[in-house]
Design an enzyme around this catalytic site. Structure first.
Site, mmCIF file in Angstrom:
data_model
loop_
_atom_site.group_PDB
_atom_site.id
_atom_site.type_symbol
_atom_site.label_atom_id
_atom_site.label_comp_id
_atom_site.label_asym_id
_atom_site.label_seq_id
_atom_site.Cartn_x
_atom_site.Cartn_y
_atom_site.Cartn_z
ATOM 1 N N CYS A 1 -4.945 2.492 -3.550
ATOM 2 C CA CYS A 1 -3.690 3.016 -2.966
ATOM 3 C C CYS A 1 -2.552 2.025 -3.128
ATOM 4 C CB CYS A 1 -3.861 3.379 -1.495
ATOM 5 S SG CYS A 1 -4.970 4.744 -1.235
ATOM 6 N N HIS B 1 0.870 -1.177 0.000
ATOM 7 C CA HIS B 1 0.000 0.000 0.000
ATOM 8 C C HIS B 1 0.910 1.232 0.000
ATOM 9 C CE1 HIS B 1 -2.676 2.998 1.917
ATOM 10 N NE2 HIS B 1 -3.697 2.235 1.613
ATOM 11 N N GLN C 1 -4.279 -5.314 6.896
ATOM 12 C CA GLN C 1 -5.284 -6.207 6.293
ATOM 13 C C GLN C 1 -5.214 -7.616 6.865
ATOM 14 O OE1 GLN C 1 -7.641 -5.280 4.228
ATOM 15 N NE2 GLN C 1 -6.935 -3.239 3.681
ATOM 16 N N LYS D 1 -10.146 -0.802 10.610
ATOM 17 C CA LYS D 1 -10.339 -2.033 9.832
ATOM 18 C C LYS D 1 -10.542 -3.227 10.751
ATOM 19 C CE LYS D 1 -7.162 -0.313 6.256
ATOM 20 N NZ LYS D 1 -7.914 0.191 5.112
ATOM 21 N N ASP E 1 3.321 -4.672 8.026
ATOM 22 C CA ASP E 1 2.102 -3.866 7.956
ATOM 23 C C ASP E 1 0.920 -4.836 8.033
ATOM 24 O OD1 ASP E 1 -0.174 -2.524 7.168
ATOM 25 O OD2 ASP E 1 0.692 -1.670 5.339
HETATM 26 C C1 LIG Z 1 -2.119 -2.804 3.699
HETATM 27 C C2 LIG Z 1 -2.499 -1.418 4.146
HETATM 28 N N1 LIG Z 1 -1.572 -0.621 4.684
HETATM 29 C C3 LIG Z 1 -1.871 0.614 5.104
HETATM 30 C C4 LIG Z 1 -3.152 1.130 5.014
HETATM 31 C C5 LIG Z 1 -3.423 2.520 5.503
HETATM 32 O O1 LIG Z 1 -4.306 2.529 6.573
HETATM 33 P P1 LIG Z 1 -4.640 3.895 7.313
HETATM 34 O O2 LIG Z 1 -5.170 4.793 6.251
HETATM 35 O O3 LIG Z 1 -5.654 3.552 8.332
HETATM 36 O O4 LIG Z 1 -3.360 4.414 7.885
HETATM 37 C C6 LIG Z 1 -4.147 0.339 4.463
HETATM 38 C C7 LIG Z 1 -5.528 0.852 4.338
HETATM 39 O O5 LIG Z 1 -6.056 1.155 3.323
HETATM 40 C C8 LIG Z 1 -3.812 -0.952 4.007
HETATM 41 O O6 LIG Z 1 -4.743 -1.735 3.453
#
Ligand SMILES: Cc1ncc(COP(=O)(O)O)c(C=O)c1O
Lengths: 419, 160
Positions: A377, A136, A216, A239, A213
């Site tokens: 993203c 992401h 998900q 999430k 990270d």
């Molecule tokens: C794998 C992953 N990393 C990071 C994020 C970013 O999450 P946040 O916007 O809550 O910081 C997301 C969310 O869309 C994600 O799916």
């Protein structure tokens, strides 16, 4: 047109989905275009159960004050509830100590914290950081910024056509200059579950710390950071059936102790004079300013709620749902599924023949089906497959086989419209 | 509540299926590229302007149905028109999809383009519909590129 009619799949024995759905008022309250809501956008943000909503209300009606400073009743209540939330998150991740749990504002903030706190202290010119092609943007951009500042290099592990990370290539990327690895546990765009155990083992064999990270992952499978032995693990509250504005960074105490603070201010200090500031102990060193107290407490409640249902049972139901939805969607003429790795979380990304994902998303909404469309993203993933984006249905434990059917029925209607 | 059924009408679906003036002109006098970074719509516009008239116009690219139909109907509409009229039409179209102009009650020259009126109720799709018009505007001004993001954004009230 003639998709094979499958048995709707038995409701998973250990999960009473209908009863669990009743915990989520929004699922019954909202009727897009007068249709029952099929909320299949959990990868972007999940819904909140009444128990977590109630916890927020209780905090605001009986406990709110600033924390860690007051001597009065409310401040003591708020502090106790906030620290109890930290303790619950510690249990949720099976961290060794609650000192290793830092509250952040989301996972993006947690990754930035490590990029600054670790990166500024330990990464220099010519050093290398490894990420994967699945990341992401939140796990790309902070490292790019660090590389730019320090003259370091970003190395990217390639993926194959199924969306699986090439582990041989991963191992080959390590050099004596490799200083850090940051990889996603589960791909938000494709659903791939990375072999993080193996990735941790390899990075440690090269003496390199690794961050995962888990944005998900934590809602789909049990995560035990001690068993995993990763150096950092991060996730985001919204999430995991919690509120927005709260995230978690787990870090091994030995690293957190040695890292630089991310932000300066109140709460993160022990003493301040104009000559010298002494930083607070971990985790407070990383929690400058008044934190999102209510959100942290609600997240603690959400983590307990999920633990109570059981992540094994959740995973079993979601996997059955994913298999069913994948088979039915794949049977539609002209559909291409993106993300066909062997190990996947409940994310189904696809392209409906020649119909652009944004048109599909707008028209699905007409039938009450909420999905995400676009690049999610994760533009490098889209570039890898030479597509502008996908339609992404992402499932939670409260989703049903009937909702998967609603998705497929609506997709059929859209195909007819565009035929 | 917006009804996208009204938006995905036969006219729009037809122009999406069989876009008019699709391709690139051999010797254009004006050209521009339009990009919507959020959804990946990407189009190229080429024009031959002769004696202040749009003698020829063509477009090509990758985009959603709303954007493609908008581009197709735009080219069909401005072809043969004086540049000044085409420019006025750009303003009317932008006004319609941002809700500033109601084609049902206010005087306009939009004709069949009024099928896009429903877009104003789908905020996430306004940019798709407006991109070709924004690109035409950029082509007239020899600007080269148009984007739906940042300070060039025609749907962003801050730029009005
Ligand atoms: C794998 C992953 N990393 C990071 C994020 C970013 O999450 P946040 O916007 O809550 O910081 C997301 C969310 O869309 C994600 O799916």
């Amino acid at each position: 047109m003639n998709a094979p009619v499958l048995s709707p799949g038995k409701p998973t024995a250990s999960l009473d989905v209908e009863r669990l759905r009743a915990d989520f008022p929004i699922l019954a309250n909202v009727h897009p275009h007068g249709k029952p809501l099929a909320y299949l956008d959990n990868g972007a943000s999940s819904q909140m159960p009444q128990r977590v909503i109630d916890r927020l209300v209780r905090y605001q009606t009986h406990e709110h004050a600033n924390i860690h400073r007051g001597v009065h009743t409310l401040s003591e209540r708020a502090t106790a509830a906030y620290e109890e939330a930290r303790h619950r998150v510690q249990g949720f991740l099976n961290a060794l100590s609650d000192r290793e749990i830092v509250f952040t504002s989301n996972v993006t903030d947690a990754i930035n914290l490590v990029a600054h706190g670790f990166g500024r202290a330990f990464i220099g010119e010519g050093d290398e950081i490894i990420i994967t092609h699945l990341e992401h943007h939140a796990n790309i951009v902070p490292w790019q910024m660090l590389c730019e500042e320090k003259g370091a290099k970003l190395r990217v592990v390639p993926i194959d056509d199924t969306g699986t990370v090439l582990m041989d290539e991963y191992e080959k990327l390590f050099t004596p200059r490799t200083k850090f690895v940051s990889v996603t546990h589960v791909s938000n765009a494709l659903g791939t579950v990375n072999p993080v155990d193996e990735m941790v083992r390899i990075s440690h064999a090269h003496g390199v710390p690794i961050m995962i990270d888990g944005a998900q992952a934590v809602q789909h499978m049990p995560v035990d950071v001690q068993a995993l032995d990763c150096d950092f693990y991060a996730f985001t509250g919204h999430k995991l059936y919690g509120p927005t504005g709260i995230g978690v960074l787990y870090g091994k105490a030995e690293w957190l102790e040695r890292m630089k603070p991310f932000r300066g201010g109140g709460d993160m200090i022990l003493s301040v004079t104009f000559e010298k500031t002494t930083y607070n102990v971990i985790p407070f060193k990383f929690e400058a300013g008044t934190p999102p107290i209510a959100q942290a407490i609600a997240l603690g409640e959400a983590a307990e709620y999920v633990r109570g249902i059981g992540l094994e049972a959740i995973a079993a139901h979601e996997q059955a749902l994913l298999a069913y939805a994948t088979e039915r969607v794949a049977a539609l003429p002209g559909v291409r599924i993106y993300g066909t790795a062997r190990h996947k979380a409940a994310v189904l990304s696809f392209y409906l023949g020649e119909v652009h994902p944004h048109d599909v998303g707008t028209l699905l909404n007409e039938d009450g089906v909420a999905v995400r469309t676009g690049h999610h993203c994760a533009q490098p993933v889209m570039q890898r497959f030479r597509i502008p984006g996908t339609v992404r249905a992402s499932f939670a434990f409260y989703n049903t086989f009937e909702e998967a059917d609603a998705l497929v029925d609506s997709l059929r209607r859209i195909q007819k419209l565009f035929a | 509540m917006a009804d996208s059924k009204q938006l995905y009408q036969e006219v729009i679906l037809d122009h999406n299926r069989k876009p008019r003036n699709y391709g690139a002109l051999g010797a254009p006098t004006h050209r521009a590229e339009g990009l919507n970074p959020l959804c990946g719509d990407h189009i190229w516009l080429s024009l031959r302007v002769d004696a202040d008239r749009v003698a020829e116009i063509a477009f090509e690219g990758e985009s959603c149905a709303i954007c493609k139909a908008s581009a197709s109907m735009m080219t069909a509409n401005v072809k043969g028109r004086p540049v000044a009229e085409a420019q006025a039409l750009i303003e009317e179209f932008r006004g319609m999809v941002t809700g500033a102009l109601d084609p049902a009650t206010q005087p306009n020259h939009l004709g069949r383009l009024a099928v896009f009126a429903g877009v104003k109720d789908l905020p996430s799709r306004v940019k798709c519909a407006v991109l070709p018009w924004h690109t035409l505007h950029a082509a007239f001004r020899q600007q080269g590129t148009a984007s739906t993001e940042g300070d060039q954004d025609p749907a962003d009230p801050a730029t009005h």
